[in-house]
Scaffold this active site. Sequence first.
Site, short mmCIF file in Angstrom:
data_model
loop_
_atom_site.label_atom_id
_atom_site.label_comp_id
_atom_site.label_asym_id
_atom_site.label_seq_id
_atom_site.Cartn_x
_atom_site.Cartn_y
_atom_site.Cartn_z
N SER A 684 45.16 60.82 5.88
CA SER A 684 44.16 60.92 6.94
C SER A 684 43.02 61.88 6.64
CB SER A 684 44.82 61.27 8.26
OG SER A 684 45.24 62.61 8.24
N LYS A 727 46.31 65.02 17.36
CA LYS A 727 45.12 65.52 16.65
C LYS A 727 43.99 65.81 17.63
CE LYS A 727 45.99 63.22 12.24
NZ LYS A 727 45.68 62.05 11.43
#
Length: 799
Positions: A684, A727
Amino acid sequence: MDLIQTEKLENKNKHYVIPLINTVIYPNIQTKILVDYATGKYLLEEIKKTSEIYPIGLTVQEQLNSSDISKSSLYTTGNLLEIISIHKTDEGYLLSIKAKSRVHIDSITQNDLGFFAEISERRDIVDIYDSEKWSVREEIRNTIHDISMNFTGSEQFTGPIDKMESIESIIGFVLPFLPVSLAEKQILLEIDSLRTRYLRFLKLLIDCKENIHFRIELTKKVSEKSARINRETMLREQMKAIEEELNEINGAESGDSGYQERINRSSMPDDVKKRANTEVKKLEINGSQSHESPIIRNYLDLLLDLPWVLNEKKSIDIQKTRNILNCNHFGLNKVKNRIIEHLAVLKLKQEKQGSILLLVGPPGTGKTSLGKSIAEALGREYIRISLGGIKDESEIRGHRRTYVGALPGRIIQGIRRAGTKNPVFVLDEIDKLGVSYSGDPASALLEVLDPEQNNSFSDHYLELPYDLSDVFFIATANTTSTIPPPLLDRLEVIEISSYTKQEMFFIGKEHLVPKSLSEHGLHNEKITIEDATLRLIIDKYTHEAGVRGLKKQLDQISRYISEKIVSEKWNLPCKITPDMLHDILGKEIRRHECAKKIAVPGVATGLAWTPIGGDILFIEATFMPGTGKLTLTGQLGEVMKESANISMSLIRSRFAHTTPHIDFMNRDVHIHVPSGSTPKDGPSAGITLFTALASLITGKPVDTRLALTGEITLSGSVLPVGGIKEKILAAHRAGITKIILPKENSVDLEEIPLDVLQELTFVMVESIDEVLDETLDISLLPPNLPSSMNQSVSAFNLI
Ligand code: ADP
């Protein structure tokens, strides 16, 4: 008698004999003797006739009554006595006499008045020098001192002796008290040689001294022995009393028979009872003192303590459960609904648990406390064991009884502690089970958690199957990634995500503040922690996904208030305002102050997921003269290294014609991800790495309040990634205002609480061109590269 020197006395027919019972009188000694009335009367009459009367004192050899004394029972050496006074008493006449000299009885006659003897004088043979005499006397005195030392008040005895000059006087004084036989004393009287007599006396004294010492030793030994015996007897009695008391406590009044009674009274199933009875027999055969007895007792205690049957079945009250869960936990609506659904199924299935719940989420998000609330709602016992770090299968399944210090496994121990067959059993940190050479605890847990198998769970120590099907198991974990797939298969995962700042605020206000104050003995109605204060604590004094750190800070405030109130520095009511926090909690601990960071080219902010919640990370890149090498630091994993390589290739291919002044062959690139001690991996970070490099070579800084997450491909596409909710919440906590996400992750935004969505701007992207446009405001040419550039790219990749 041949050695005896005798001399006939003139008035030899006239000596009246006084028999002395149990007494030997020594010459020159003045003493008192008791005689019967007949003797006394005769002597008185004789004294009236003539003042000069000298009877003879003769010792009787045996202890006889005066009527039984015959001539032959009298010794033949005695003393000529001078009568000083004579008094009548209740028992007879008391004569005060002085022994004048030793005499020998030549003949003796008896008539109605008594015995009459013809005598001759016995003279001493002086065969000892004065100097010798002196030595012997000193020795005699010393020995007498030694003897008398053992008796209290002995000075009264030794005092006169020290003053006596002649040994005769000493002998006469001491002899009546000397513990020697009458015959021995008589011998001393009969010895004519002074030397022999004195030495014999000294010997008698020495014998006596040794005898006394021997007796003292003996007495000491006897008393030591009897003290030891007494002590032992006392200890034995105490031991017996303790044993009896212990037996009473254990309900075993007479040794081991208590077990038999307890087994008979218990509700064990027949096969367990049979086993228990066998063990009791073993105990009886071995005896309670055998080394095996504690092992058998421990085993029997376990069998008796374990709940074998379900006593009461409380029906599940769904509404009550809902109320308790709502009362104990703020928010978590999805989680609560899932739990209620699970309980509804359980109710329909007659309380046999089908699947086991696994609550997954960052620390401090209420996983364990939810388990406790479920127990409270169901009215069941609550047991929690932590599986973190367990590497040994026997921790779950127990040790075989043949091992020294063997114990049942943690599951059976937990059930024993609960004391009921259907507790709510929380298996904490199931994701942190380890594997070692001593077996795989996860595979043992399979048997515990598999509804098909757990009705006959086998513990190595218990050796009997135990039915766990009534137990309500709940497992907790921070991540599912480390849980072995077969185990995960049996668990029904319920995810609990990080809390938003708003949720933290309400949890703090409604639950943690009252809890902390009451835990510290403070009445919360009179103490106010202002809302602004609570928000400041969440913002500046915690950095976490859950609320554990918040609780700790609140506890610190409660302690501070307690101290102030106790030391009477503060009066109630009182208020904690934001400006007081610095004094109470010290300096702020927040790490990521993105808004305050100065933007520099080559730095981009990424978003990461970790088992303890989401986080932000900074990616830094720099150029330096070199040979086209790429250096990566910050403990990056393989996937992240690949992403860095892909980003570098993309940069070179996309920027070759816009930045021809940069010769990649003469420059090294260094990429670093701070917090070097924490390993990082995952795809990511792809677009963040790319953005950092683009910012570096274009010299344009990226806005510090912008963060990115997404995987990139070599063709420049942006692919979706996981952990979006965590996140985004972490970015929000860190002060980020704009987030770039892969377009395909749009669906994940549905899970984000509204208050967070409203404070953030999201840009959904599909390609790196959109990323560049959004982050650096750059539009690039499509990648139809000149042939010369293609060569340089391949050269770089060979390095
Ligand atoms: P975990 O097991 O997830 O690490 P805990 O259950 O131990 O976390 O929770 C830590 C503390 O936070 C407990 O005091 C708990 O009551 C409190 N807590 C966590 N979430 C909530 C919530 N949603 N509402 C109220 N209190 C909460």
